[in-house]
Design an enzyme around this catalytic site. Structure first.
Site, mmCIF file in Angstrom:
data_model
loop_
_atom_site.group_PDB
_atom_site.id
_atom_site.type_symbol
_atom_site.label_atom_id
_atom_site.label_comp_id
_atom_site.label_asym_id
_atom_site.label_seq_id
_atom_site.Cartn_x
_atom_site.Cartn_y
_atom_site.Cartn_z
ATOM 1 N N THR A 140 0.800 -1.112 0.006
ATOM 2 C CA THR A 140 -0.037 0.041 -0.008
ATOM 3 C C THR A 140 0.747 1.192 0.161
ATOM 4 O O THR A 140 2.045 1.103 0.633
ATOM 5 C CB THR A 140 -0.898 0.046 1.392
ATOM 6 N N GLU A 146 -0.221 -5.424 5.848
ATOM 7 C CA GLU A 146 1.107 -5.593 5.177
ATOM 8 C C GLU A 146 1.679 -6.488 6.036
ATOM 9 O O GLU A 146 2.754 -7.354 5.384
ATOM 10 C CB GLU A 146 1.669 -4.198 5.256
ATOM 11 N N LYS A 157 14.079 7.572 1.676
ATOM 12 C CA LYS A 157 13.551 6.719 2.911
ATOM 13 C C LYS A 157 14.624 5.936 3.642
ATOM 14 O O LYS A 157 14.336 5.224 4.673
ATOM 15 C CB LYS A 157 12.478 5.567 2.305
#
Length: 218
Positions: free
Chosen positions: A28, A103, A121
């Site tokens: 997602t 997840e 990230k």
């Protein structure tokens, strides 16, 4: 190259890990949305997908990709998902989109977990991004008090209900030196469904989108 272009580069690179006639685990988020769009270009080569959120399921179905219930799937060869933070040890913080529990479940089933992310990230130490914790609604205040004892500053994510009908506490100011242990400690709090530390089951491969394109790190 913009941040969004870096995400897209990582997402497209992930197609190289998709084998024919398989069911693909799909995560997602904004980077995964690029992956779903890319997956649509080879949809005739795969059997379908298992999705970690209603949002991703809708996008997959809109592309004509069949979405399977995980309970009807024995094995997933690969799971593709993003991260809010990831270290060189492949530990992650996930859950900015409030889909962390599903997840984590899909990641547990998959043989290989491939994280796709832009270079922003990648971090040395997890914790700048607040750690999401999915909580049974009636336990919210109790869990918040317990998280304070662990050194965090929990904040109720107003107006957000997960696909599982629960709420999210975002925990700020954590110094996460041992993500595996902290993942265990938070999950042991009564009322916690799970937390956004993916350290017990981290990524196997990182595809990092950067100014120079995409880099595969194992």
């Amino acid at each position: 190259m913009t941040q969004d272009e870096m995400k897209k580069a990582a997402a497209i690179k992930a197609l190289e890990f998709i084998e024919n006639d398989t069911i693909v685990g799909v995560g997602t988020g904004s980077t995964v949305n690029h992956f779903i769009d890319a997956l649509a270009t080879i949809k005739d080569k795969i059997t379908g997908a298992v999705s970690s959120s209603e949002e991703s399921s809708k996008r997959l179905i809109a592309h004509g990709i069949e979405v399977f219930d995980l309970n009807n799937v024995d094995v997933l060869d690969v799971y593709i998902d993003g991260a809010d933070e990831i270290t060189k040890h492949m530990s992650m913080i996930k859950g900015g989109g409030a889909a962390l529990t599903r997840e984590k479940i899909v990641a547990a089933v998959a043989k290989k977990f491939i994280c796709i992310a832009d270079s922003s990230k990648q971090v040395e130490l997890l914790g700048d991004f607040p750690l999401p914790v999915e909580v049974i609604p009636m336990a919210r205040s109790y869990v918040a008090r317990e998280l304070v004892k662990l050194g965090g500053d929990p904040e109720y994510r107003q107006g957000v209900i997960t696909d599982n009908g629960n709420v999210i506490l975002d925990v700020h100011n954590l110094n996460i030196l041992d993500p595996k242990q902290l993942e265990t400690d938070i999950n042991a709090i009564v009322g916690v469904v799970t937390n956004g530390l993916f350290a017990q089951r981290g990524a196997d491969v990182l595809i990092l989108g950067s100014e120079s394109g995409s880099q595969v790190i194992k």
